[in-house]
Design an enzyme around this catalytic site. Structure first.
Site, short mmCIF file in Angstrom:
data_model
loop_
_atom_site.label_atom_id
_atom_site.label_comp_id
_atom_site.label_asym_id
_atom_site.label_seq_id
_atom_site.Cartn_x
_atom_site.Cartn_y
_atom_site.Cartn_z
N TRP A 187 27.97 61.61 15.69
CA TRP A 187 27.99 60.76 16.70
C TRP A 187 27.07 60.13 17.64
O TRP A 187 27.32 60.19 19.14
CB TRP A 187 29.14 61.47 17.00
CG TRP A 187 28.74 63.11 17.76
CD1 TRP A 187 28.32 63.54 16.98
CD2 TRP A 187 29.16 63.89 18.63
NE1 TRP A 187 27.51 65.04 18.38
CE2 TRP A 187 28.72 64.58 18.51
CE3 TRP A 187 30.47 63.38 19.02
CZ2 TRP A 187 29.20 65.79 19.92
CZ3 TRP A 187 30.61 64.27 20.43
CH2 TRP A 187 29.74 65.19 21.24
N ASP A 188 25.75 61.00 17.27
CA ASP A 188 24.57 61.22 18.64
C ASP A 188 24.59 59.74 19.65
O ASP A 188 23.59 59.95 20.91
CB ASP A 188 23.80 61.65 18.09
CG ASP A 188 23.44 63.49 17.46
OD1 ASP A 188 24.52 62.95 16.71
OD2 ASP A 188 22.83 64.09 17.53
N GLU A 220 30.79 72.73 16.15
CA GLU A 220 30.62 73.52 14.67
C GLU A 220 31.08 74.70 14.62
O GLU A 220 31.08 74.73 13.15
CB GLU A 220 29.61 72.39 14.08
CG GLU A 220 29.23 71.20 14.83
CD GLU A 220 27.83 71.32 13.76
OE1 GLU A 220 27.09 71.28 14.19
OE2 GLU A 220 27.75 69.59 13.66
N LYS A 246 29.11 76.64 19.54
CA LYS A 246 28.23 76.37 19.10
C LYS A 246 27.28 74.84 20.54
O LYS A 246 26.39 75.77 20.78
CB LYS A 246 28.08 75.27 18.14
CG LYS A 246 26.44 74.99 17.40
CD LYS A 246 26.82 73.86 16.29
CE LYS A 246 25.13 73.70 16.51
NZ LYS A 246 25.32 72.47 14.95
N GLN A 247 28.63 74.49 20.61
CA GLN A 247 28.29 73.48 21.72
C GLN A 247 29.18 72.79 22.92
O GLN A 247 30.60 73.80 22.74
CB GLN A 247 27.45 72.58 21.14
CG GLN A 247 28.87 72.18 20.10
CD GLN A 247 27.33 70.66 19.25
OE1 GLN A 247 27.59 71.12 17.99
NE2 GLN A 247 27.52 69.56 19.84
C1 BGC Z 1 25.01 69.24 16.47
C2 BGC Z 1 25.74 67.48 16.64
C3 BGC Z 1 25.25 66.14 15.87
C4 BGC Z 1 23.76 67.22 14.68
C5 BGC Z 1 22.81 65.77 14.89
C6 BGC Z 1 24.20 69.35 15.50
O1 BGC Z 1 23.71 70.44 15.58
O2 BGC Z 1 25.81 70.19 16.37
O3 BGC Z 1 26.21 67.82 17.23
O4 BGC Z 1 25.79 65.88 15.58
O5 BGC Z 1 23.37 68.34 15.45
O6 BGC Z 1 22.35 65.58 15.97
#
Ligand code: BGC
Length: 797
Positions: free
Chosen positions: A356-357, A495, A615-616
């Site tokens: 989704w970046d 995540e 995590k984020q």
């Molecule tokens: C992140 C995701 C991201 C992916 C690719 C993961 O570590 O949690 O949000 O899309 O990395 O960058």
């Protein structure tokens, strides 16, 4: 004074070589090449890698009794090999086994040229200086060039140079993947083309894409050019020449290696090997190619440059970040069927997949090269049939886009993943992160806001929005107790939470981010259908079997989706507040770096799902994507009366409960704190600038840069500090730049107009370039101006 156009390393450091290789990658969007030295092969210290955008291959393995298949971006034939020795009996230069007397590596960001200067002394005391320069042409997407100048400082005799192409390549960069198959290139065929040029054609083993690389190595010797002698050689996977040249101490010899790269996926290409061989002799000298490459970059910097006159560090890193964004997503990409690879074309982490970046990358491109974002959205559009099929198989309607996407748009997320701390392979439920579709919808809408491109909306955008809306409408269930729609069993942006402690892989319920974005998407899908012409609307209705009843149902659901709250804050997901509190201090003191708390806990027999630990940014994503006024409107449409103070309260709640295990987290936190907590923003922004440069995740950048974090750092300068929103057919500004940045200036394209924004503190001047076009409506702090082409306006808070 810092030279803000150069990234320089002034000594050789084997321990950080792979990190530097990623940071010194040069590329043009069609392909990119890590900054590995030309003379090295893959080993503990070095990893040459060249990747072509969108070129994938699938391999299958059995792990822990389960068959898994992984599709990977393929590391292709290495075109760099060029090494030297003194005389026939000398040892080939090996930086790890030689006295290094001088060393300097310099990435010239203005021209995207990598230079390495090394002076070495061999075991016989012979001192040799090497100057190596390379670029991947931004002018000609299929061309790259390497120049190596060699000067024997204190010896004369015969200089031998070995220039080759190497097709004996694996995808071997990421240690965690080493138990899995890694050979993607098969049927490697080597051909001598002329006395100084060779070709390798290989085929990927499963996708059967042919890849041809041809190279020509020419010698320039001021004194004795014709005395160079070429001896052809070939091994099973390598082909090239050993070139002998008589040299005299103090005199330079230069070797120019030019390569052409084509694949069976290319436009205007019949056969890759024929194309590589035909185009090679048409290439001019290294110098001529460099001239055109430099001009192409000059044009790009004119469009993309951001000038920050008060802060050299920020200026330099922003240039580095823009360089890597553009080397991955250049104007050449507009012609290709590729998406936004999370780790650039810079390494093999996440196997080159697309997540989704793009949500973090599109805003930078939308406002500068909208043709490119349109092309990147068509990557999604072409995969709608696959996404529809995925939804159908899962029992839903519309289109369910995959969390990780590769060549054909099927779900590429792994089903098992290795925790390097415990050595255990665990279930990976990340395919439940269906919110990727919501990001795609948001991107389509933002593209439209920036361009007012009705054609795109009619031909592609509305259909994407409709199918995503349909998926989410079918994903909701009506909860009779609450009298609201709920969404169960998903993974949100955070995540760490793939489920509840008692069912850790079954997803969580009512992720606030997912639910709010669903409500928003259902509305925008309906709105998009009212923005296109009556005929396009009628055609879409017929093609997709839409009727007014369906649109009314989306509207109904969009008003009645449940959003969880607790203690006056938005709840990340239902029952989040009942999870255990983590003793963050204790974990920090025991482990230092706790970004990957999930792995730490799993290795200790615990599960991060049991804790209020993210995590984020997850809920906070809402404040990242929507301004407070827009978000309050979304909530009010949902029938929730929330007041603006819920935003700082929610931020305060999650801030201490987030480990920032993704670089995206710093981007979102820097953004959402920009107006309330300046010092925090400074820290997060500083982390964002350092994320790849100093590899704050301790080893991940060497496996590929973090493209979204790089673009995110640029976007904070352009949209966050300016408060720039594209909404209601206008630009809304709310400037609030940190004084330390001095004046920040950049160019934008908005609905056909070219604007220049010059901002300092809370004052911003916007100028529209002369030319045809409609005035641009700009709102700032209650003032509205219609800016016609050729005029400027100053706004202040
Ligand atoms: C992140 C995701 C991201 C992916 C690719 C993961 O570590 O949690 O949000 O899309 O990395 O960058």
């Amino acid at each position: 004074m810092v030279d803000t156009w150069h990234l320089v390393f002034d000594h050789y450091d084997p321990a950080s070589e792979k990190l530097r290789e990623a940071l010194c990658t040069v590329g043009n969007g069609y392909f990119a090449c890590r900054g590995a030295a030309p003379e090295v092969s893959a080993n503990q210290t070095h990893y040459p890698g060249t990747y072509i955008a969108g070129l994938f291959n699938r391999l299958t393995d059995v792990i822990a009794g389960t068959t898994i298949s992984n599709e990977s971006l393929v590391n292709i034939t290495n075109w760099l090999p060029l090494n030297f020795r003194a005389g026939e009996s000398g040892r080939w230069f090996d930086i790890d086994r030689t006295d290094v007397l001088e060393y300097r590596q310099d990435l010239d960001m203005q021209r995207a040229v990598l230079e390495r200067i090394v002076k070495v002394r061999d075991e016989s005391g012979r001192i040799t200086k090497l100057i190596q320069r390379r670029f991947v042409s931004m002018d000609s997407p299929h061309v790259a060039a390497l120049q190596v100048t060699i000067r024997p400082e204190n010896w004369s005799g015969s200089l031998e140079v070995r220039s080759a192409l190497d097709g004996g390549i694996r995808n071997d960069l990421v240690e965690r993947y080493r138990d899995l198959s890694s050979v993607h290139l098969s049927s490697v065929e080597t051909t001598f083309l002329t006395h100084d040029s060779v070709l390798i054609e290989a085929q990927t083993s499963e996708s059967r894409i042919r890849i041809a690389v041809a190279s020509r190595t020419q010698v320039r010797h001021d004194h004795n050019a014709e005395s160079a002698e070429y001896r052809p050689f070939r091994t099973s996977a390598e082909i090239g020449h050993i070139i002998s040249v008589p040299v005299t101490a103090g005199q330079e010899v230069t070797f120019d290696k030019v390569v052409t790269v084509f694949t069976g996926r290319d436009n205007a290409c019949g056969s890759p090997s024929v194309a590589a061989a035909r185009w090679l002799p048409r290439q001019g000298s290294f110098r001529a190619l460099l001239g055109k490459h430099t001009t192409a970059w000059k044009r790009l910097w004119e469009q993309f440059g951001i000038d920050v006159d008060g802060d050299e560090r920020t200026q330099r890193v922003i240039r580095l970040h823009l360089l890597h964004v553009l080397q991955t997503l250049s104007p050449h990409v507009a012609d290709l069927d590729v998406g936004v690879p999370a780790r650039g074309l810079h390494g093999e982490a996440y196997r080159g997949h697309i997540f989704w970046d793009d949500l973090f990358v599109f805003p930078v491109l939308n406002l500068r090269l909208p043709a490119l974002t349109a092309a990147l959205s068509r990557y999604r559009y072409r995969r709608l049939p696959e996404a529809r099929h995925a939804a159908f198989v899962a029992g839903y309607q519309g289109a369910m886009f995959p969390w990780q996407s590769g060549s054909d748009g099927r779900e590429e997320s792994q089903t098992l993943h290795l925790n390097p701390r415990s050595g255990r392979w665990n279930v990976d439920a990340s395919q439940r992160a269906h919110h990727v579709g919501l990001a795609i919808a948001y991107n389509v809408w933002q593209y439209y806001q920036a361009t007012a491109d009705h054609e795109f909306l009619a031909d592609y955008g509305a259909e994407i929005l409709v199918e995503i809306a349909r998926f989410w409408a079918s994903r909701t269930e009506f909860d009779t107790t609450r009298q609201r729609f709920v969404i169960r069993g998903v993974i949100g942006p955070d995540e760490f939470h793939s489920g509840y402690p008692e069912a850790p892989y079954d997803g969580i319920d009512n992720n606030a981010y997912t639910n709010v974005l669903t409500a928003w998407t259902l509305r925008k899908a309906g709105e998009s259908l009212s923005l296109i012409s009556a005929q396009s609307r009628a055609e879409l209705f017929a093609a997709l079997h839409i009727d007014e009843g369906e649109i009314a149902r989306w509207d109904h659901i969009s008003r009645r989706i449940f959003v969880p709250f607790h203690d006056g804050v938005i709840c990340q997901f239902e029952r989040y507040e009942t999870l255990r509190e983590l003793d963050w201090g204790q974990y920090r003191s025991r482990h230092g770096d706790i970004q990957r708390l999930d792995r730490i806990l799993e290795a200790e027999g615990e599960d991060v799902n049991s804790y209020q630990a993210s995590k984020q940014a997850d809920v906070l994503m809402l404040f990242y994507l929507f301004s407070s006024s827009e978000l309050l409107e979304v909530f009010s449409h949902l029938g929730y009366q929330v007041t603006p103070d819920i935003i700082p309260r929610t931020i305060e709640y999650y801030l201490p409960r987030t480990s920032h295990g993704s670089t995206l987290s710093a981007a979102v936190h820097a953004w959402v704190l920009a107006r309330s907590r300046r010092s925090h923003t400074k820290d997060f922004y500083s982390d964002l600038l350092d994320a790849d440069l100093t590899d704050i995740q301790g080893g991940t950048t060497s496996e590929g840069i973090h493209l979204a974090a790089m673009a995110g750092s640029v976007d904070i300068l352009q949209r966050c500090f300016s408060g720039l929103e594209l909404r209601d057919d206008r630009i809304i500004l709310n400037p609030c730049y940190p004084e330390s940045l001095g004046t920040v200036q950049f160019g934008l394209r908005y609905r056909g107009s070219r604007l220049t924004v010059r901002a300092k503190g809370t004052t911003v001047e916007v100028c529209s370039a002369p030319g045809p076009g409609l005035p641009v409506r700009i709102d700032c702090n209650g003032a509205t101006a219609d800016l016609p082409p050729g005029s400027c306006e100053v706004f202040a808070l």
